[in-house]
Structures are given as C-alpha cells and as structure tokens.
Scaffold this active site. Structure first.
Site, PDB file in Angstrom:
ATOM      1  N   TYR A  59       0.851  -1.188   0.000  1.00 54.49           N
ATOM      2  CA  TYR A  59       0.000   0.000   0.000  1.00 54.49           C
ATOM      3  C   TYR A  59       0.891   1.244   0.000  1.00 54.49           C
ATOM      4  O   TYR A  59       1.462   1.623   1.008  1.00 54.49           O
ATOM      5  CB  TYR A  59      -0.923   0.019   1.212  1.00 54.49           C
ATOM      6  N   HIS A 126      -0.080 -12.131   1.377  1.00 52.34           N
ATOM      7  CA  HIS A 126      -1.103 -11.327   0.707  1.00 52.34           C
ATOM      8  C   HIS A 126      -1.724 -12.054  -0.481  1.00 52.34           C
ATOM      9  O   HIS A 126      -2.937 -11.971  -0.720  1.00 52.34           O
ATOM     10  CB  HIS A 126      -0.469 -10.010   0.249  1.00 52.34           C
ATOM     11  N   SER A 205     -12.943  -5.166   1.959  1.00 48.62           N
ATOM     12  CA  SER A 205     -13.933  -4.529   1.074  1.00 48.62           C
ATOM     13  C   SER A 205     -15.357  -4.962   1.403  1.00 48.62           C
ATOM     14  O   SER A 205     -16.125  -5.339   0.505  1.00 48.62           O
ATOM     15  CB  SER A 205     -13.612  -4.844  -0.397  1.00 48.62           C
ATOM     16  N   PRO A 206     -15.749  -4.908   2.688  1.00 44.63           N
ATOM     17  CA  PRO A 206     -17.097  -5.369   3.056  1.00 44.63           C
ATOM     18  C   PRO A 206     -18.207  -4.459   2.538  1.00 44.63           C
ATOM     19  O   PRO A 206     -19.373  -4.852   2.560  1.00 44.63           O
ATOM     20  CB  PRO A 206     -17.049  -5.359   4.589  1.00 44.63           C
ATOM     21  N   GLY A 208     -18.169  -3.401  -0.611  1.00 48.09           N
ATOM     22  CA  GLY A 208     -18.084  -3.444  -2.066  1.00 48.09           C
ATOM     23  C   GLY A 208     -17.253  -2.312  -2.624  1.00 48.09           C
ATOM     24  O   GLY A 208     -17.646  -1.651  -3.591  1.00 48.09           O
ATOM     25  N   PHE A 211     -19.111   0.852  -2.718  1.00 45.93           N
ATOM     26  CA  PHE A 211     -20.324   0.903  -3.533  1.00 45.93           C
ATOM     27  C   PHE A 211     -21.579   0.981  -2.670  1.00 45.93           C
ATOM     28  O   PHE A 211     -22.490   1.769  -2.942  1.00 45.93           O
ATOM     29  CB  PHE A 211     -20.380  -0.319  -4.446  1.00 45.93           C
ATOM     30  N   ALA A 213     -21.776   2.132   0.199  1.00 44.70           N
ATOM     31  CA  ALA A 213     -21.743   3.324   1.045  1.00 44.70           C
ATOM     32  C   ALA A 213     -22.029   4.573   0.224  1.00 44.70           C
ATOM     33  O   ALA A 213     -21.940   5.689   0.725  1.00 44.70           O
ATOM     34  CB  ALA A 213     -20.385   3.452   1.735  1.00 44.70           C
ATOM     35  N   GLY A 214     -22.358   4.375  -1.074  1.00 47.79           N
ATOM     36  CA  GLY A 214     -22.740   5.504  -1.916  1.00 47.79           C
ATOM     37  C   GLY A 214     -21.666   6.014  -2.844  1.00 47.79           C
ATOM     38  O   GLY A 214     -21.835   7.069  -3.470  1.00 47.79           O
TER      39      GLY A 214
END
Length: 342
Positions: A59, A126, A205-206, A208, A211, A213-214
């Site tokens: 990261y 990873h 990525s719970p 999405g 996605f 969350a808007g």
C-alpha cells in the site's frame, strides 16, 4: 457504545469486532490523504474501540505502513496490528508475487522497520505465489513466529486446498477474503474449510469498495483505480446500480444507513467474521462503527441476499490483470516441485 471484542481464530488472538482497513488512506482510492488527518482518524478509531488495524507493504507502496507506524506510536499496546507481504511492485510499476523464504524474511524485517515495532500481531501472505509451494512460504513464516517477530499467521485470497496445506505446517489464525453483498463466492468452500480448522475470517472490502456506502465513480479522482473497475464501468455500473438501490430501500425501511446495513450483513455471517471497512473521513468511520449494533433477523438477511443475487452482479470483482492473483486462479504448486529456488 463500546465495540465488542472477539476471538479471531482459535490460536488466542483477540481483536475488535470491526477493524479498520488503512489502505485507502495512502493508495488506490485517490491521492493520499493528509498524514496528520489520518493519524488523528486512527486515534479516533482506537478511542472508540476499533483496535484491529490492517495495512500491507504494497500500500503506497510502503507509505501506508509508515503512516500506521506513526499513528500507533505511544498506543502500541492498545492495537492489534496486521500487515502483509508477497505483492511486489517495482520502480517501473510492474507487479509480481513472491513467497520464497528469503523474501519472506526480508519483507518482514522491512515492515517491522517501517512500522517501527518489534513484533507484528498478524502477518499475512497477501497472495499465493504460484512458483513456491505454500508449505515453503509458511515454513519461513513459522520461523518468524519462533523468533518473536510475528505472533500469528494469516493468508489472503488462498484456496481451500492451500489453506489446508498451510495450516498443516503452522496453525493459521485468519484468512482475509473479499466478502460483501456482492462478493460471496467464498461461502461454498473456503468458509466451511476455515470453520472446520478453527480459522477466523477477515472480510476486506465489506462495502463493495464503497459501492454500498454511496461511492460514485464520476466523482472520483483520476488515480482512483475503481474508475476503471469492471463493476463501476458502463453497462455493468448501470446494472449494479439497480442492486444498490434495492439495498438502499431496505436500509431506509430499517432506519439505518446503507453502509451500516451492508456491514451488519457481513457481521451476521458468524462470530468468527471480522470486517475491516476503510475510510478517510471521521463521519464515515463513526457510521461504520455504529453498524456493530445493527441487528438483522433471518428474514432481513434473506431479503438482502435476494436483493443482490450473485447471478445479477455485473463484472468481476477485480479486473483481469489482477483477478488471476485471487484464490480461484492462483494455486500453490505441489511441494514435490520445490528445488530451493523460485
């Protein structure tokens, strides 16, 4: 209300029921956020009881570990620190996966230095190296445990077969997988395998990738990788938008926010499941934390799953260039193939 504590896996690690994914603070979701703001955000998370922090050497690369290391200075004993190795990005931006023993050791020592800690609580591979048997990689990780540099071992995006092979070398505490309303392919084989072996499951990525969350791709910065993601592009986005609206409607009836509903769904998948949503905003962090206390009935869970049927999700969860590194495609070679070099 405090965030409950849970046992992750059966080896003794205890973490907050919800963790904090730190990746987006430094990489992939747009330009890096201001460092001090992110340090303050991590402190706020810990104060609210979210003490399970997730990072990785790729990261940035590397910059997120440095950030997390600065943030936990003085509060190290309060947090459970997870990082990862194996994904390599060279100076030209080329990507590769390494699991050879020499690299395992050098990667761990580099992470310890960047994080400025003596020991990593949970150390993940990873991605699976298709050139190195997983027994060899986990054998090298086991040595790090013996030396006190690592407490617990984990895998990410590993198949059920590779999980079993790894666990036979050294107990695996957690497997990190993408798990959300629109990523459920692990439920058939990987989840039962983890439960049989007493391995905890960490959901990355719970939401999405934001996605549920808007998140809106047209509002994203140029270097946000989601702008070119299959599920956020063209006809796929239009199809997936219909699924999102169904979730939003259920959330409105439930009188909670869509992100809380999506997180609650993951949390209700089992006491052995810990989601690690990421954010760079305090209001989003607080909203995510409050999802811990959202209760869903069996009927509500069924309604949510029916609202986002897997066969209607348009696009793969990664683009082709990275999808080949995930558990369905990247399998560890047999131990008999190992000749001491990768």
């Amino acid at each position: 209300m405090a965030v409950p504590r849970v046992k992750l896996g059966s080896q003794g690690l205890e973490v907050s029921q919800q963790g904090l994914g730190c990746m987006g603070m430094s990489a992939f979701y747009g330009p890096p956020a201001p460092e001090q703001d992110m340090i303050d955000l991590i402190h706020h998370a810990v104060e609210r009881g979210v003490t399970f922090l997730d990072t990785a050497d790729m990261y940035g690369p590397h910059t997120n570990e440095v950030l997390v290391g600065k943030a936990i200075k003085g509060i190290r004993e309060k947090v459970q620190l997870a990082t990862k190795f194996a994904n390599c990005i060279d100076e030209q931006g080329n990507f590769s996966v390494r699991g050879d023993p020499e690299y395992v050791r050098s990667a761990c020592e580099a992470s310890l230095k960047r994080l400025d800690v003596d020991c990593i609580d949970l150390y993940y591979q990873h991605r699976v190296d298709t050139k190195v048997p997983i027994e060899i990689t986990v054998g090298a990780m086991k040595e790090l445990v013996k030396e006190g540099k690592v407490k617990y071992l984990g895998l990410s995006e590993a198949s059920a077969s590779d999980i079993r092979r790894a666990h036979a070398v050294h107990p695996i505490t957690a497997v990190q997988m993408e798990w959300s309303l629109w990523a459920r392919d692990l439920e058939e084989d990987i989840v039962p395998t983890c439960r049989e072996l007493g391995i905890g499951i960490v959901s990355y990525s719970p939401l999405g990738r934001g996605f549920f969350a808007g998140y809106k791709p047209h509002e994203a910065s140029g270097d946000d990788f989601r702008k070119a993601h299959e599920r956020f592009s063209g006809d796929n986005l239009e199809k997936n938008e219909k699924l999102r609206q169904r979730v939003f409607e259920i959330a409105e009836r439930k009188k909670c926010s869509p992100n809380q509903l999506a997180l609650a769904w993951v949390q209700h998948k089992g006491k052995d499941v810990v989601p690690i949503p990421g954010t760079t905003k305090r209001k989003n962090l607080d909203s995510n934390i409050d999802a811990v206390h959202v209760k869903l009935s069996d009927e509500e869970i069924a309604e949510l799953e029916a609202a986002v049927p897997t066969e209607e999700i348009a696009g793969e969860r990664y683009n082709a260039s990275f999808m080949h590194t995930t558990w369905r495609y990247a399998q560890s070679p047999p131990l008999s193939s190992w000749n001491g070099s990768s």
